[in-house]
Design a protein around this motif. Structure first.
Motif: not given
Length: 437
Positions: A177-184, A197-199
């Motif tokens: 989930l973190y990797d996905y949010v980081d990309v988006i 959200l990433r933080d």
């Protein structure tokens, strides 16, 4: 923080991130339209914000302002341009109080009275104790933004932190989930919510014992980091659109080179403002992905449809409401004028015909794929294996022209003839730069 102050900090950070150390204090102040004294005061305010935001953080998560100002190719937008959103409208006492409430609710369910007692126990003796009404107001705010949940329907209400999603995920799922949010967050618009959200996910991973390296497997370059600051205006504008209200603001045109103008309250230092005070009925917000710019489009009482670059808006306030029928009529007028807008242009329509050349000896036809993805309502007609025809009717050509130019030798302008001549002259000029070599 006052609205004017927030405007100033937005422009201050934008210039600081884009210009770095290229300006002296005096040059920086002149560009912003403020005094050196105000420049120093603003810098002190930013340092104080950093201090407040670092309260109760572990040493490895803290940062001095000087570290945040240090340019990092992959972290240019975070956290320097983002921390203003965390600091906006929060006094030091509010920040500390909300932190204590959220910390207490992480592990157990508590009532407002119990939370009030906890806050009073943790408040230093020389500080003012919060009353229960203030705590209830804080809880209502945190519930509205989705940070906490009410767990029962009868009084006294009990609250808990809204961590169900994160708590139910396994370590691998949380990393995914973190990797996905980081990309988006680095590729989609708007980006502020994604970064916040990433933080949150990054802190959850650290609480589970993951090392910092676990969240640094990918690196991205955020190309248009100044658009993060422009997002600060979106909430006010969208609120005005939903309530059918006019908005008032001071507009500083980016073309004039003045980024900010202060509200002078001292009569000894009054001077004529470099900006233009305006009032419009907001109708649309448009983002130009090619240049990374936000635009506000609305109806002006005297000039009709008018457009503003978001980065030039300061001192924004909501105005009087309008009737639903009037708003609908203005919106219909705008939709008609923008029917053929490539981005925001509302001038006369022009038919553009282009021949695109497919890449030679290439497995993927990236030219065709890009035209299909970005060509909006344009029509593609097959010509041969080597090329295809693209036709579109747009309002003027100034906004579509950079897109066409970006295809280089893979694009040939056919119509209009005057645009074809412009491209020929431009390519001849470029060619002349290399003749000596």
């Amino acid at each position: 923080m006052a609205k004017e102050s927030f405007d100033k900090e937005i422009q201050f950070l934008r210039m600081l991130s884009l210009a770095g150390g290229a300006y002296s204090r005096q040059q920086f102040a002149d560009r912003l339209g403020i005094s050196v004294h105000t420049y120093d005061k603003t810098l002190r305010n930013l340092k104080e914000m950093v201090t407040v935001l670092q309260q109760n953080l572990p040493v490895e998560q803290g940062a001095e302002l000087s570290e945040w100002l240090r340019y990092n190719y992959y972290e240019s937008a975070d956290p320097l341009l983002l921390f203003l959103f965390r600091a906006k409208s929060l006094k030091e006492t509010e920040s500390l109080r909300l932190t204590r409430l959220l910390t207490a609710l992480q592990s157990e369910e508590l009532t407002a009275k119990e939370l009030h007692d906890r806050c009073c126990e943790q408040t230093p003796d020389d500080s003012l104790l919060p009353d229960e009404k203030t705590i209830r107001g804080d809880l209502k705010y945190l519930e509205e933004v989705g940070v906490i949940l009410r767990v029962n329907e009868k009084r006294p209400y009990r609250y808990k932190a809204a961590n169900d999603l994160i708590d139910q995920l396994s370590g691998d799922e949380l990393l995914d989930l973190y990797d996905y949010v980081d990309v988006i967050a680095n590729t989609q618009i708007p980006s502020v919510q994604g970064y916040l959200l990433r933080d949150t996910l990054k802190k959850a991973l650290r609480n589970r014992g993951y090392p910092p390296e676990a969240t640094e497997t990918h690196r991205y370059k955020y190309n248009y980091h100044s658009r993060i600051l422009d997002e600060a205006h979106l909430y006010t504008i969208f609120g005005a659109i939903q309530q059918r209200r006019r908005i008032r603001f001071l507009y500083l045109s980016p073309k004039k080179g003045m980024n900010y103008t202060s509200k002078n309250t001292n009569p000894l230092f009054e001077r004529e403002s470099a900006g233009v005070t305006d009032s419009i009925l907001p109708l649309r917000v448009v983002y130009d992905h090619q240049y990374g710019r936000w635009y506000l489009i609305g109806h002006h009482a005297r000039m009709g449809i008018k457009k503003f670059r978001m980065e030039g808006l300061t001192q924004m306030e909501e105005g009087e409401p309008v009737e639903e029928a009037e708003y609908a009529a203005r919106l219909q007028q705008l939709d008609k004028q923008m029917e053929n807008s490539w981005v925001t242009d509302t001038n006369r329509t022009v038919k553009v015909a282009v021949r695109f050349y497919n890449p030679v000896r290439s497995g993927a036809n990236f030219i065709r794929e890009r035209v299909e993805a970005q060509g909006q309502w344009g029509v593609i007609t097959e010509e041969s294996e080597a090329a295809f025809l693209y036709e579109i009717t747009v309002n003027e050509i100034y906004e579509i022209k950079p897109w066409l130019r970006s295809f280089g030798s893979s694009c040939e302008i056919l119509e209009p003839r005057w645009l074809r001549k412009q491209f020929i002259a431009e390519w001849k000029e470029i060619r002349s730069y290399y003749e000596s070599l």
